[in-house]
Design a protein around this motif. Structure first.
Motif, PDB file in Angstrom:
ATOM      1  N   VAL A 175       0.188   1.155   6.286  1.00 44.70           N
ATOM      2  CA  VAL A 175       1.180   1.130   5.217  1.00 44.70           C
ATOM      3  C   VAL A 175       0.471   1.345   3.888  1.00 44.70           C
ATOM      4  O   VAL A 175      -0.497   0.648   3.569  1.00 44.70           O
ATOM      5  N   TYR A 176       0.974   2.328   3.128  1.00 44.04           N
ATOM      6  CA  TYR A 176       0.419   2.651   1.822  1.00 44.04           C
ATOM      7  C   TYR A 176       1.494   2.480   0.745  1.00 44.04           C
ATOM      8  O   TYR A 176       2.296   3.394   0.532  1.00 44.04           O
ATOM      9  N   PRO A 177       1.556   1.348   0.048  1.00 43.03           N
ATOM     10  CA  PRO A 177       2.350   1.324  -1.180  1.00 43.03           C
ATOM     11  C   PRO A 177       1.733   2.332  -2.147  1.00 43.03           C
ATOM     12  O   PRO A 177       0.500   2.397  -2.271  1.00 43.03           O
ATOM     13  N   GLY A 178       2.556   3.122  -2.812  1.00 42.94           N
ATOM     14  CA  GLY A 178       1.985   4.153  -3.666  1.00 42.94           C
ATOM     15  C   GLY A 178       2.964   4.640  -4.708  1.00 42.94           C
ATOM     16  O   GLY A 178       4.167   4.428  -4.597  1.00 42.94           O
ATOM     17  N   ALA A 179       2.439   5.312  -5.723  1.00 44.94           N
ATOM     18  CA  ALA A 179       3.288   5.860  -6.780  1.00 44.94           C
ATOM     19  C   ALA A 179       2.746   7.221  -7.190  1.00 44.94           C
ATOM     20  O   ALA A 179       2.231   7.388  -8.298  1.00 44.94           O
ATOM     21  N   PHE A 180       2.844   8.182  -6.274  1.00 40.33           N
ATOM     22  CA  PHE A 180       2.449   9.539  -6.640  1.00 40.33           C
ATOM     23  C   PHE A 180       3.362  10.015  -7.775  1.00 40.33           C
ATOM     24  O   PHE A 180       4.496   9.558  -7.918  1.00 40.33           O
ATOM     25  N   GLU A 190       4.005  14.028   1.153  1.00 38.16           N
ATOM     26  CA  GLU A 190       4.366  14.071   2.570  1.00 38.16           C
ATOM     27  C   GLU A 190       3.258  14.699   3.411  1.00 38.16           C
ATOM     28  O   GLU A 190       2.976  14.239   4.532  1.00 38.16           O
ATOM     29  N   ALA A 191       2.609  15.730   2.889  1.00 38.46           N
ATOM     30  CA  ALA A 191       1.573  16.425   3.664  1.00 38.46           C
ATOM     31  C   ALA A 191       0.428  15.490   4.031  1.00 38.46           C
ATOM     32  O   ALA A 191      -0.067  15.511   5.170  1.00 38.46           O
ATOM     33  N   ILE A 192      -0.005  14.664   3.082  1.00 35.86           N
ATOM     34  CA  ILE A 192      -1.109  13.741   3.363  1.00 35.86           C
ATOM     35  C   ILE A 192      -0.699  12.730   4.419  1.00 35.86           C
ATOM     36  O   ILE A 192      -1.457  12.437   5.354  1.00 35.86           O
ATOM     37  N   GLN A 193       0.505  12.182   4.294  1.00 33.64           N
ATOM     38  CA  GLN A 193       0.970  11.197   5.276  1.00 33.64           C
ATOM     39  C   GLN A 193       1.001  11.776   6.684  1.00 33.64           C
ATOM     40  O   GLN A 193       0.564  11.132   7.646  1.00 33.64           O
ATOM     41  N   ARG A 194       1.525  12.972   6.801  1.00 34.69           N
ATOM     42  CA  ARG A 194       1.612  13.592   8.121  1.00 34.69           C
ATOM     43  C   ARG A 194       0.212  13.860   8.672  1.00 34.69           C
ATOM     44  O   ARG A 194      -0.033  13.697   9.872  1.00 34.69           O
ATOM     45  N   GLY A 195      -0.703  14.266   7.795  1.00 34.28           N
ATOM     46  CA  GLY A 195      -2.073  14.488   8.240  1.00 34.28           C
ATOM     47  C   GLY A 195      -2.733  13.224   8.747  1.00 34.28           C
ATOM     48  O   GLY A 195      -3.384  13.224   9.800  1.00 34.28           O
ATOM     49  N   ARG A 196      -2.562  12.119   8.009  1.00 39.42           N
ATOM     50  CA  ARG A 196      -3.157  10.854   8.446  1.00 39.42           C
ATOM     51  C   ARG A 196      -2.570  10.408   9.783  1.00 39.42           C
ATOM     52  O   ARG A 196      -3.285   9.883  10.645  1.00 39.42           O
ATOM     53  N   ILE A 198      -1.177  12.333  12.186  1.00 38.87           N
ATOM     54  CA  ILE A 198      -1.588  13.225  13.269  1.00 38.87           C
ATOM     55  C   ILE A 198      -3.058  13.029  13.616  1.00 38.87           C
ATOM     56  O   ILE A 198      -3.432  12.938  14.786  1.00 38.87           O
ATOM     57  N   ASP A 199      -3.901  12.946  12.589  1.00 41.59           N
ATOM     58  CA  ASP A 199      -5.344  12.805  12.820  1.00 41.59           C
ATOM     59  C   ASP A 199      -5.684  11.540  13.585  1.00 41.59           C
ATOM     60  O   ASP A 199      -6.633  11.514  14.378  1.00 41.59           O
ATOM     61  N   ASN A 200      -4.908  10.478  13.334  1.00 40.28           N
ATOM     62  CA  ASN A 200      -5.244   9.177  13.903  1.00 40.28           C
ATOM     63  C   ASN A 200      -4.244   8.687  14.943  1.00 40.28           C
ATOM     64  O   ASN A 200      -4.409   7.601  15.488  1.00 40.28           O
ATOM     65  N   GLN A 201      -3.224   9.489  15.192  1.00 36.30           N
ATOM     66  CA  GLN A 201      -2.240   9.196  16.240  1.00 36.30           C
ATOM     67  C   GLN A 201      -1.673   7.784  16.089  1.00 36.30           C
ATOM     68  O   GLN A 201      -1.703   6.962  16.984  1.00 36.30           O
ATOM     69  N   LEU A 202      -1.131   7.547  14.884  1.00 41.89           N
ATOM     70  CA  LEU A 202      -0.506   6.268  14.571  1.00 41.89           C
ATOM     71  C   LEU A 202       0.632   6.496  13.581  1.00 41.89           C
ATOM     72  O   LEU A 202       0.842   7.598  13.086  1.00 41.89           O
ATOM     73  N   TYR A 203       1.397   5.444  13.330  1.00 49.14           N
ATOM     74  CA  TYR A 203       2.480   5.507  12.349  1.00 49.14           C
ATOM     75  C   TYR A 203       1.913   5.318  10.950  1.00 49.14           C
ATOM     76  O   TYR A 203       0.986   4.522  10.735  1.00 49.14           O
ATOM     77  N   VAL A 204       2.476   6.040   9.993  1.00 45.03           N
ATOM     78  CA  VAL A 204       2.107   5.919   8.588  1.00 45.03           C
ATOM     79  C   VAL A 204       3.382   5.718   7.774  1.00 45.03           C
ATOM     80  O   VAL A 204       4.360   6.458   7.943  1.00 45.03           O
ATOM     81  N   ALA A 205       3.368   4.705   6.916  1.00 45.78           N
ATOM     82  CA  ALA A 205       4.505   4.464   6.020  1.00 45.78           C
ATOM     83  C   ALA A 205       4.013   4.419   4.588  1.00 45.78           C
ATOM     84  O   ALA A 205       2.971   3.820   4.301  1.00 45.78           O
TER      85      ALA A 205
END
Length: 276
Positions: A175-180, A190-196, A198-205
């Motif tokens: 989980v990444y609280p963030g303020a891009f 969105e691109a970074i989240q999807r990359g993280r 896919i690369d690590n085969q886990l959920y990212v929020a």
């Protein structure tokens, strides 16, 4: 361990009034729990405006007003609450800090933003957290009855090694609280989240503040939950709202088995034999 649970991201409209921010966050956490969420996350700087000119003014010690509030809400709702982040003061230094509370109201994790947001894009945005803040130096994970969870804050998301370390530590959700902002948000959020994911085969929020066009720093919004396959399974627009999704841990195990990419699974590729 339960294999499925609901995660909620609260995209809060943050104002300059700390008391109102806390009150509104509490109401939305209660709403998310009523809708079935067991883990709820708030955005970066959920109790104050985001900006170098605000960090010292709104900074608190931990424990303090905002973390006492988080503890109480977690206990009231019997949920895990990831307190986005707040400006923290300790020994005259300031940090951007996330805290996590269990259903009994106990603080079980504290993460200080490791990678400070220092960027300079000519003609678009210049921002240097390091003018005020100090970086954290520790990886942060916590256990739930569902899975181990890793925590990063905003710019931490850009560092692929951090997510990989969390994966190797056994996390199935980050989980990444963030303020891009309006420049990097549209391009990379969105691109970074999807990359993280896919690369690590886990959920990212990711959990952003809602967009305030009158603020000195305008957040992109678009809090998002991504599956280990890289699918966006929940996504906000720019307004205040709750987005939630079911986190199916069996899906993590399934994908990791189908497409083995971890060092542990491919030791044949990483064991180098030195020749004399």
């Amino acid at each position: 361990m339960a294999s499925v649970f609901r995660l909620a991201a609260v995209q809060l409209a943050v104002s300059a009034n700390k008391a109102q921010n806390l009150e509104r966050a509490g109401a939305l956490i209660h709403q998310a729990v009523k809708e079935g969420a067991k883990v709820i996350a708030l955005p970066e700087c959920f109790n104050s405006p985001y900006g170098t000119q605000y960090f010292a003014k709104y900074a608190e010690k931990i424990p303090g007003e905002s973390t006492d509030f988080l503890s109480r809400i977690a206990k009231e709702t019997k949920a895990y609450v990831i307190g986005g982040s707040i400006p923290e003061e300790e020994d005259g230094k300031y940090y951007n800090t996330a805290t996590v509370f269990d259903p009994e109201g106990k603080m079980i994790a504290k993460h200080r933003k490791m990678h400070l947001f220092d960027i300079d894009i000519p003609g678009k945005i210049k921002f240097k957290e390091s003018e005020v803040l100090h970086p954290g130096s520790k990886f942060t994970t916590f256990e739930t009855p569902f899975c181990k969870v890793g925590i990063g804050i905003c710019y931490d998301m850009r560092f692929a090694e951090l997510a990989q370390i969390y994966k190797n530590l056994g996390c199935k959700l980050i989980v990444y609280p963030g303020a891009f902002n309006m420049t990097t948000g549209e391009a990379h959020w969105e691109a970074i989240q999807r990359g993280r994911a896919i690369d690590n085969q886990l959920y990212v929020a990711t959990v952003s503040p809602a967009r305030d066009v009158d603020a000195t720093y305008i957040a992109w919004g678009h809090s998002t939950i991504v599956s280990p396959w890289g699918d966006v399974i929940a996504k906000a627009d720019e307004k205040e709202q709750i987005v939630s999704a079911e986190i199916n841990l069996g899906r993590v195990d399934e994908i990791r088995q189908q497409i083995p990419i971890s060092v542990q699974n491919r030791k044949d590729l990483y064991e180098v034999k030195l020749k004399e």
